[in-house]
Design a protein around this motif. Structure first.
Motif, short mmCIF file in Angstrom:
data_model
loop_
_atom_site.label_atom_id
_atom_site.label_comp_id
_atom_site.label_asym_id
_atom_site.label_seq_id
_atom_site.Cartn_x
_atom_site.Cartn_y
_atom_site.Cartn_z
N LYS A 3 3.14 2.58 13.08
CA LYS A 3 4.21 3.37 12.48
C LYS A 3 3.91 3.61 11.00
O LYS A 3 3.28 2.79 10.34
CB LYS A 3 5.53 2.62 12.58
CG LYS A 3 6.15 2.61 13.96
CD LYS A 3 7.26 1.59 14.07
CE LYS A 3 8.46 1.91 13.22
NZ LYS A 3 9.57 0.92 13.46
N ARG A 5 5.16 6.42 7.43
CA ARG A 5 6.11 7.39 6.89
C ARG A 5 5.31 8.39 6.03
O ARG A 5 4.47 7.97 5.22
CB ARG A 5 7.17 6.68 6.04
CG ARG A 5 8.42 7.48 5.83
CD ARG A 5 9.57 6.63 5.29
NE ARG A 5 10.17 5.75 6.28
CZ ARG A 5 11.11 6.15 7.16
NH1 ARG A 5 11.57 7.38 7.13
NH2 ARG A 5 11.60 5.29 8.04
N GLU A 47 9.27 11.61 6.78
CA GLU A 47 9.55 11.42 8.21
C GLU A 47 8.76 10.23 8.76
O GLU A 47 7.62 9.98 8.36
CB GLU A 47 9.16 12.71 8.96
CG GLU A 47 9.78 12.81 10.33
CD GLU A 47 9.68 14.21 10.93
OE1 GLU A 47 9.15 15.13 10.24
OE2 GLU A 47 10.13 14.39 12.08
N ALA A 48 9.38 9.48 9.69
CA ALA A 48 8.71 8.35 10.34
C ALA A 48 7.87 8.87 11.50
O ALA A 48 8.36 9.65 12.32
CB ALA A 48 9.74 7.35 10.84
N GLU A 78 15.03 8.50 14.67
CA GLU A 78 15.76 7.59 13.78
C GLU A 78 17.24 7.90 13.89
O GLU A 78 17.64 9.06 13.89
CB GLU A 78 15.29 7.74 12.33
CG GLU A 78 13.83 7.31 12.16
CD GLU A 78 13.37 7.36 10.72
OE1 GLU A 78 13.20 6.30 10.12
OE2 GLU A 78 13.17 8.47 10.21
#
Lengths: 80, 80, 80, 80, 80
Positions: A3, A5, A47-48, A78
């Motif tokens: 993950k 960002r 944005e993730a 999210e």
């Protein structure tokens, strides 16, 4: 996968011809380190995202020899 | 991919025959560690570059078996 | 392979089409870092799992180009 | 590729049959960690070497399935 | 390759069908971290071993798609 960002975009005018056209996003990982991933999804700053690394990232491209070792494969949902 | 900055050049006279001719640049990464990448673009000392690692770096070379696991795929545009 | 413990699930609605349908689990490794692995076994939260990484993880999928670089290959037997 | 310095040799009598005959050298990297690399060049103790890692290291061997993930591809020229 | 020392065995009853039968050993590396490697040699607890990682580890298995990314390729000779 890992993950991260989205933290910006990288531009490279002088590049090898086999590097695909498209967005190269700088992504900050949870441990604070950064990598550059190809983005086929049009992700926005902050944005993730979910990133796949290594040779399977390159397999995304039609031409087998794209020199890409990090690919955004999804935007992470999210809750608001 | 990862970002780095060219920090020098490595010379190797005694080498295996399948190692391609061309510049092997020492690149300093953002975390301070260093790696050696093949440079097809003629990058200069101090220049910011984008590096692809692993088997997809070797796929750049016509002969499939080049033992190269790090390739400079672009020079990063920097505003003056 | 590496050991980890399931710590949650990641959802991604906006994703590339070649990312296989199925559970993407967040796994905490023994060193405290986390990765996202595809789970074909239906593992539960808190379960200890064995993870394979890299291109051999993608080879699990029938279609050769699945962009998956981490796969849960087994649940680890734990004595009660 | 990464730079390292030869720090010794490893011997393994009980080994799988596909591991190629030849020198397996212990190499100390710049960060102090160590790895074991196959040496086709006859490097000596204390010599500075260039190492390629991963599947492209195995491609050096004629038989495709050599289980070698680190290969010395060159001795680094050092000024006296 | 990397050196490690066998620190135990992992059992997984619920597993994907393509994970080969055989011993999965927990190996402690020199930096204190641990990984799980497939052992075709019958190594014992406390034994020093040499491990190959990544896709070349999977190439050991006859069926090409074994999801194994770490393989013990030799027991390291130790002087008594």
């Amino acid at each position: 996968m890992i993950k991260g960002r989205v933290a910006g975009r990288v531009w490279s005018t002088r590049r090898i011809g086999s590097l695909p056209q498209g967005a190269l996003l700088e992504v900050e990982l949870e441990n604070g380190s950064r990598l550059i991933a190809f983005d086929p999804l049009g992700c926005g700053n902050g944005e993730a995202v979910l990133i796949t690394q290594g040779s399977v990232a390159a397999a995304f491209f039609e031409k087998a020899k794209a020199p890409v070792d990090a690919l955004i494969v999804g935007a992470i949902d999210e809750t608001a």
